[in-house]
Design an enzyme around this catalytic site. Structure first.
Site, PDB file in Angstrom:
ATOM      1  N   GLU A   1      -2.603 -28.727  28.275  1.00 27.07           N
ATOM      2  CA  GLU A   1      -3.752 -29.628  28.066  1.00 27.07           C
ATOM      3  C   GLU A   1      -3.428 -30.748  27.083  1.00 27.07           C
ATOM      4  OE1 GLU A   1      -7.908 -27.939  28.022  1.00 27.07           O
ATOM      5  OE2 GLU A   1      -6.721 -26.103  27.943  1.00 27.07           O
TER       6      GLU A   1
ATOM      7  N   LYS B   1       0.448  -7.712  12.693  1.00 28.12           N
ATOM      8  CA  LYS B   1      -0.577  -6.777  12.217  1.00 28.12           C
ATOM      9  C   LYS B   1      -1.870  -7.041  12.982  1.00 28.12           C
ATOM     10  CE  LYS B   1      -2.835  -4.977   8.092  1.00 28.12           C
ATOM     11  NZ  LYS B   1      -3.000  -5.003   6.634  1.00 28.12           N
TER      12      LYS B   1
ATOM     13  N   THR C   1       0.818  -1.210   0.000  1.00 30.09           N
ATOM     14  CA  THR C   1       0.000   0.000   0.000  1.00 30.09           C
ATOM     15  C   THR C   1       0.853   1.262   0.000  1.00 30.09           C
ATOM     16  OG1 THR C   1      -1.795  -1.123   1.091  1.00 30.09           O
ATOM     17  CG2 THR C   1      -1.762   1.225   1.346  1.00 30.09           C
TER      18      THR C   1
ATOM     19  N   TYR D   1      -8.224   0.569  -3.990  1.00 30.60           N
ATOM     20  CA  TYR D   1      -6.968   1.016  -4.594  1.00 30.60           C
ATOM     21  C   TYR D   1      -6.187  -0.208  -5.026  1.00 30.60           C
ATOM     22  CZ  TYR D   1      -4.770  -0.553  -0.320  1.00 30.60           C
ATOM     23  OH  TYR D   1      -4.333  -1.333   0.702  1.00 30.60           O
TER      24      TYR D   1
ATOM     25  N   THR E   1       1.587  -4.433   4.236  1.00 30.20           N
ATOM     26  CA  THR E   1       1.489  -4.728   5.671  1.00 30.20           C
ATOM     27  C   THR E   1       0.944  -6.130   5.958  1.00 30.20           C
ATOM     28  OG1 THR E   1      -0.646  -3.615   5.721  1.00 30.20           O
ATOM     29  CG2 THR E   1       1.281  -2.322   6.380  1.00 30.20           C
ATOM     30  N   ASP E   2       0.219  -6.722   4.993  1.00 28.05           N
ATOM     31  CA  ASP E   2      -0.466  -7.999   5.270  1.00 28.05           C
ATOM     32  C   ASP E   2       0.492  -9.104   5.730  1.00 28.05           C
ATOM     33  OD1 ASP E   2      -2.779  -6.753   4.510  1.00 28.05           O
ATOM     34  OD2 ASP E   2      -3.101  -7.924   2.684  1.00 28.05           O
TER      35      ASP E   2
HETATM   36  N1  GLU Z   1      -2.882  -6.152   0.870  1.00 32.52           N
HETATM   37  C1  GLU Z   1      -1.957  -5.089   0.707  1.00 32.52           C
HETATM   38  C2  GLU Z   1      -0.540  -5.469   1.071  1.00 32.52           C
HETATM   39  O1  GLU Z   1      -0.287  -6.131   2.032  1.00 32.52           O
HETATM   40  C3  GLU Z   1      -2.437  -3.927   1.425  1.00 32.52           C
HETATM   41  C4  GLU Z   1      -2.029  -3.828   2.814  1.00 32.52           C
HETATM   42  C5  GLU Z   1      -0.949  -2.812   2.998  1.00 32.52           C
HETATM   43  O2  GLU Z   1       0.072  -2.746   2.345  1.00 32.52           O
HETATM   44  O3  GLU Z   1      -1.175  -2.041   3.889  1.00 32.52           O
HETATM   45  O4  GLU Z   1       0.363  -5.095   0.360  1.00 32.52           O
END
Ligand code: GLU
Length: 357
Positions: A314, A193, A41, A54, A120-121
């Site tokens: 457990e 995340k 992103t 986007y 970020t994923d």
């Molecule tokens: N799905 C995208 C990625 O991981 C968007 C999430 C992001 O970058 O914030 O590149």
């Protein structure tokens, strides 16, 4: 309206022209930092500044660098485009390319630190993978953004600025791979995340962040506890692929047949994203016992966001032949298990690895 149009045009010119290379052109008496761009992103664009829809991974690395005021005062910068994907498409191939490139760059006296821009994923998986296979004490930092580059209040430029500051700082030497997002510095071992859309999207739920960075001013609170980089026994030098490890998400009345399917499909290891303290129902436990009897390594992690998975709580791990992930979430446990399985090891050794890394 005309002014707005002018800004929009200028914005697009700055953002849309991308190059794959950027040399240490400034040559100032500053640290030399290489930015490796992979997409996400932070490099994403939308039709308008207020659009939720986007496309990730659109801008080139030079465009990103040029969009950050003052960044060239922190370090001499060089950019390389490794990939340009949304990080849901991050792959083992790209990880191996990144590791190889980072190890080559950091072996050079000319390079003082590395920043990786990333979606970020799956950023935590890439950061943790690199934490285990980078062979240098020099700073390596991943960063990204929750808002695309064209959005109102896009936070990517400040994240990139802070990431470069962290990578350029001698204070960051020996801290392993770090995730810098939203003014926080996390160890790759701990970061995860936690939000689909919030700017405050990363946290270190078990051990806490290791530091903070405000407009490039860095303060460390602690060093990471787990083994990383130069002390890590893992290496991917000459490695072309990693053994298949699958993750199975546990839930009420989970069917047990996924385990047999996974083994048939070629998995050498399985991570259970267990309920609670790494638990699973009786049918799945029986399937796990069968799997470990066949030499498949099964690691019990948890689908919960926080807490250690305890051995012989457990589930009697001694009886079922299972390993606990300790603090690692399922995605990171998979990364560690894939690297662990590059070499033959017994279950006790593998368990020790999960306690130490
Ligand atoms: N799905 C995208 C990625 O991981 C968007 C999430 C992001 O970058 O914030 O590149």
């Amino acid at each position: 309206m005309r002014t707005l149009h002018f800004f929009k045009q200028a914005f697009l010119v700055v953002f849309i022209v991308g190059f794959t290379h950027f040399s240490f052109a400034q040559g100032k008496d500053l640290p030399n930092v290489v930015i490796l761009a992979t997409g996400g992103t932070i490099a994403g664009t939308a039709e308008g500044a207020d659009q939720a829809g986007y496309t990730a991974g659109q801008l080139g690395v030079t465009t990103m660098i040029e969009s950050v005021p003052g960044i060239q005062e922190l370090a001499n910068l060089k950019g390389e485009q490794i990939s340009n994907v949304g990080s849901q498409d991050m792959s083992i191939d790209i990880w191996l390319t990144l590791a190889d490139r980072i190890n080559t760059l950091l072996a050079s006296n000319e390079v003082d630190g590395i920043v990786i821009t990333h979606g970020t994923d799956t950023q935590e998986e890439t950061a943790y993978f690199l934490n285990l296979v980078v062979k240098s004490d020099k700073p390596v930092v991943t960063t990204g953004a929750m808002r695309p580059a064209t959005a109102i209040s896009a936070e990517g430029p400040l994240n990139l600025y802070n990431a470069v500051a962290v990578a350029a700082s001698p204070k960051s030497i020996g801290k392993g791979v770090m995730v810098v997002m939203n003014d926080q510095i996390h160890s790759a071992h701990d970061a995860t995340k936690i939000s689909t859309t919030a700017v405050q999207s990363f946290m270190s739920p078990v051990e806490g962040q290791i530091g903070g960075v405000i407009y490039g001013n860095i303060e460390y609170y602690r060093s990471p506890y787990s083994i990383h980089t130069t002390k890590s026994e893992f290496s991917v030098e000459g490695v072309m692929e990693l053994p298949r490890v699958d993750i199975m998400y546990a839930y009420a009345d989970m069917p047990a047949d996924f385990i047999a399917y996974s083994i048939k499909a070629g998995a050498k290891g399985i991570v259970i994203a267990g309920v609670g303290n790494g638990n699973m129902n009786a049918a799945t436990l029986e399937a796990v016992k069968k799997a470990t009897g066949q030499g498949i390594v099964v690691v019990r992690s948890t689908r919960l966001p926080s807490g250690d998975v305890l051995r012989n709580a457990e589930v009697n791990d001694d009886e079922y032949g299972t390993v606990v992930s300790d603090e690692l979430n399922p995605a990171k446990a998979r990364v560690l298990l894939m690297l662990t399985l590059l070499k033959e090891r017994n279950i006790e050794e593998i368990q020790e690895i999960f306690f130490n890394y």
